[in-house]
Design an enzyme around this catalytic site. Sequence first.
Site, PDB file in Angstrom:
ATOM      1  N   GLU A   1      -2.862   0.026   4.541  1.00  0.00           N
ATOM      2  CA  GLU A   1      -4.216   0.376   4.069  1.00  0.00           C
ATOM      3  C   GLU A   1      -5.248  -0.157   5.047  1.00  0.00           C
ATOM      4  O   GLU A   1      -5.161  -1.335   5.413  1.00  0.00           O
ATOM      5  CB  GLU A   1      -4.438  -0.202   2.670  1.00  0.00           C
ATOM      6  CG  GLU A   1      -3.620   0.559   1.637  1.00  0.00           C
ATOM      7  CD  GLU A   1      -3.843   0.099   0.197  1.00  0.00           C
ATOM      8  OE1 GLU A   1      -4.816  -0.643  -0.049  1.00  0.00           O
ATOM      9  OE2 GLU A   1      -3.047   0.473  -0.656  1.00  0.00           O
TER      10      GLU A   1
ATOM     11  N   HIS B   1      -7.496   3.196  -3.124  1.00  0.00           N
ATOM     12  CA  HIS B   1      -7.224   1.909  -3.790  1.00  0.00           C
ATOM     13  C   HIS B   1      -8.409   1.478  -4.668  1.00  0.00           C
ATOM     14  O   HIS B   1      -9.027   0.428  -4.445  1.00  0.00           O
ATOM     15  CB  HIS B   1      -6.900   0.813  -2.753  1.00  0.00           C
ATOM     16  CG  HIS B   1      -6.150  -0.336  -3.351  1.00  0.00           C
ATOM     17  ND1 HIS B   1      -5.243  -1.092  -2.648  1.00  0.00           N
ATOM     18  CD2 HIS B   1      -6.157  -0.865  -4.609  1.00  0.00           C
ATOM     19  CE1 HIS B   1      -4.743  -2.034  -3.430  1.00  0.00           C
ATOM     20  NE2 HIS B   1      -5.292  -1.916  -4.634  1.00  0.00           N
TER      21      HIS B   1
HETATM   22  P1  NAD Z   1       2.308  -7.490 -14.449  1.00  0.00           P
HETATM   23  O1  NAD Z   1       2.849  -8.677 -13.727  1.00  0.00           O
HETATM   24  O2  NAD Z   1       1.582  -7.679 -15.713  1.00  0.00           O
HETATM   25  O3  NAD Z   1       3.485  -6.454 -14.718  1.00  0.00           O
HETATM   26  C1  NAD Z   1       4.490  -6.160 -13.790  1.00  0.00           C
HETATM   27  C2  NAD Z   1       5.732  -5.776 -14.578  1.00  0.00           C
HETATM   28  O4  NAD Z   1       6.724  -5.358 -13.657  1.00  0.00           O
HETATM   29  C3  NAD Z   1       6.325  -6.946 -15.374  1.00  0.00           C
HETATM   30  O5  NAD Z   1       6.503  -6.609 -16.728  1.00  0.00           O
HETATM   31  C4  NAD Z   1       7.684  -7.167 -14.696  1.00  0.00           C
HETATM   32  O6  NAD Z   1       8.674  -7.575 -15.637  1.00  0.00           O
HETATM   33  C5  NAD Z   1       7.979  -5.814 -14.128  1.00  0.00           C
HETATM   34  N1  NAD Z   1       8.924  -5.848 -13.034  1.00  0.00           N
HETATM   35  C6  NAD Z   1       9.059  -6.764 -12.046  1.00  0.00           C
HETATM   36  N2  NAD Z   1      10.070  -6.428 -11.221  1.00  0.00           N
HETATM   37  C7  NAD Z   1      10.572  -5.271 -11.698  1.00  0.00           C
HETATM   38  C8  NAD Z   1      11.615  -4.437 -11.278  1.00  0.00           C
HETATM   39  N3  NAD Z   1      12.357  -4.706 -10.191  1.00  0.00           N
HETATM   40  N4  NAD Z   1      11.873  -3.321 -11.990  1.00  0.00           N
HETATM   41  C9  NAD Z   1      11.132  -3.015 -13.098  1.00  0.00           C
HETATM   42  N5  NAD Z   1      10.137  -3.780 -13.559  1.00  0.00           N
HETATM   43  C10 NAD Z   1       9.860  -4.904 -12.849  1.00  0.00           C
HETATM   44  O7  NAD Z   1       1.413  -6.733 -13.360  1.00  0.00           O
HETATM   45  P2  NAD Z   1       0.196  -5.736 -13.650  1.00  0.00           P
HETATM   46  O8  NAD Z   1      -1.071  -6.506 -13.739  1.00  0.00           O
HETATM   47  O9  NAD Z   1       0.586  -4.810 -14.714  1.00  0.00           O
HETATM   48  O10 NAD Z   1       0.159  -4.964 -12.224  1.00  0.00           O
HETATM   49  C11 NAD Z   1       1.117  -3.971 -11.913  1.00  0.00           C
HETATM   50  C12 NAD Z   1       0.908  -3.488 -10.487  1.00  0.00           C
HETATM   51  O11 NAD Z   1      -0.396  -2.902 -10.353  1.00  0.00           O
HETATM   52  C13 NAD Z   1       0.981  -4.567  -9.434  1.00  0.00           C
HETATM   53  O12 NAD Z   1       1.655  -4.056  -8.309  1.00  0.00           O
HETATM   54  C14 NAD Z   1      -0.477  -4.795  -9.057  1.00  0.00           C
HETATM   55  O13 NAD Z   1      -0.601  -5.294  -7.759  1.00  0.00           O
HETATM   56  C15 NAD Z   1      -0.998  -3.388  -9.180  1.00  0.00           C
HETATM   57  N6  NAD Z   1      -2.470  -3.280  -9.334  1.00  0.00           N
HETATM   58  C16 NAD Z   1      -3.095  -2.263  -8.642  1.00  0.00           C
HETATM   59  C17 NAD Z   1      -4.455  -2.104  -8.767  1.00  0.00           C
HETATM   60  C18 NAD Z   1      -5.153  -1.018  -8.017  1.00  0.00           C
HETATM   61  O14 NAD Z   1      -6.294  -1.190  -7.630  1.00  0.00           O
HETATM   62  N7  NAD Z   1      -4.532   0.115  -7.837  1.00  0.00           N
HETATM   63  C19 NAD Z   1      -5.203  -2.970  -9.579  1.00  0.00           C
HETATM   64  C20 NAD Z   1      -4.527  -3.969 -10.284  1.00  0.00           C
HETATM   65  C21 NAD Z   1      -3.146  -4.110 -10.148  1.00  0.00           C
END
Ligand code: NAD
Length: 528
Positions: free
Chosen positions: A259, A278
Amino acid sequence: MRVLIASNIDSHAIERMEKEGLEVDVMPGLDEEELERIIENYDALVVRSSPKVTARIIDKAKKLKIIGRAGVGVDNIDVSYATQKGIVVVNAPGGNTVSTAELTIGMILAAARKIPQADKSVKEGRWERKKFVGKELRGKTIGIIGLGRIGYEVAKRARAFEMNVIAYDPYISEARAREVGVKVVDLDELVRNADIITVHVPKTKETENLIGEEEFEKMKEGVIVINCARGGIINEKALINALKSGKIYAAALDVYETEPPDFDSELFTFDNVVTTPHIGASTKEAQEIVGMIIAEDIVNMLHGYPVKNAVNLPSLSPEDFEFLMPYLKLAEKMGKIAAARLSGNFERVKITYRGKLAEKDTSYLSRAVLKGLLEYILGPNINLVSAPPIAKERGIEVEESKIERTDSYESIIEMEVLGRNGSIYIAGTSFGRDDYRVIRIDKYKVDFVPEGHYIISLHEDKPGVIGRVGTLFGRNGINIAGMIVGRHGNKPGGIQLMLLLVDDPPSDEVLEEMEKLDGILDATYICL
Ligand code: NAD
């Protein structure tokens, strides 16, 4: 207390800190060199994904106690170096959950109904109603990979669209999934059965390329694929190949392997790929929540309370935070009393948490005990982050145990500190947010709030001793505001404990004179 805001954060967060009496300097866009030059003046620093907070900057930050990352990822902060230096690093997990979930739903709709393409066509002066026939979401199966904060909110919203929701997340409980009406399946089943696949996992070694050639191979014809998590969880090359094969109805991406992405990539040549730069967290509300989460923790930290979202300290739920707050103050004061009574000579600390406390994460409290103990020898720069590594460095052994049963109080902290010249046992409890008390010192039952100037002394239980102490303090113009005599046993005589609460600290001369009084064995002044 001075706070430096080195990135744009929401104005409510700044107001919140100012209201608490903090002096806030807002300098968004500071680069690392400028930051290094001025950081020595600040107690707290707030950044977003830039500037970088490097070891060099941390070395210059002599007063810095806390770094707040207004967001989630802390890759731009040298967290391990900050930990070594006793600086707490906090972030704002969850602040952008709903915004990202809403963008995901928006992306699903945009992909299913070809909204961006239709918009472009109309603006270019065309009226192509037949070209933009889309798909309904109702009755379709959505496969959510990662049912964490965002995945869970997407599931809730998908149910409102009358979709069938399945999820793959090996680390989530069945109960949590049931709560939101989701069927948990394995990755293979999800990939084969979902009409829409959306990823919401963190980017780790395990999740990088989680969706690659093999998974695209298994997918249904006409699948919609969404990535609003992190670039690279869905392999971009494999996605391009799947798009070329025509198997994929549409894809929507908010994140990319690099990015900004390589704009010459084939990815951007497909009409059925919806892209955004993003922006999952880019809403006014998310920025406001994130800013407030950081502001709260900075206020907490600078007022000496535990923080909720430390990256290098255990995180606390709001309920545990409320419950533990008085015990945290108590634990530190108990450490202070022990250190003063042992004149800073201690080698071993045994802490027992009894009652309801035994069910909680007490690591904060043990840190507070060590902080209280070490402050006696090392001064006020010790904090909850630095106390355990410093104690370890100094060879202080710490034992922690938990016993769920208590006889008389809801919870008790018991502490025994052993040193070269003796040991001390202290116990304390709390009756609510601002009511915490020491209830025993060695064998003596006491009951006092450890706040203010105290003199703790052992004396012979015989007539005249207390009178002589009163006369000495009166003669030196020190008002005794309270006195507790912790008598052990029912009979007069023996050695007893006296606690004096005084309005002003006594001079060394007055203390020495007190120790020389007939019947007084020792006297220790402690500012609590
Ligand atoms: P979170 O930690 O609450 O949830 C992540 C989930 O993924 C957890 O329940 C975990 O058990 C699960 N997990 C971990 N490894 C795994 C695997 N190998 N297979 C299946 N499940 C698995 O995180 P969140 O706050 O829900 O964020 C999720 C994603 O969104 C992250 O990658 C975060 O960086 C991204 N995000 C993106 C933006 C954006 O601007 N697009 C904003 C916020 C978060």
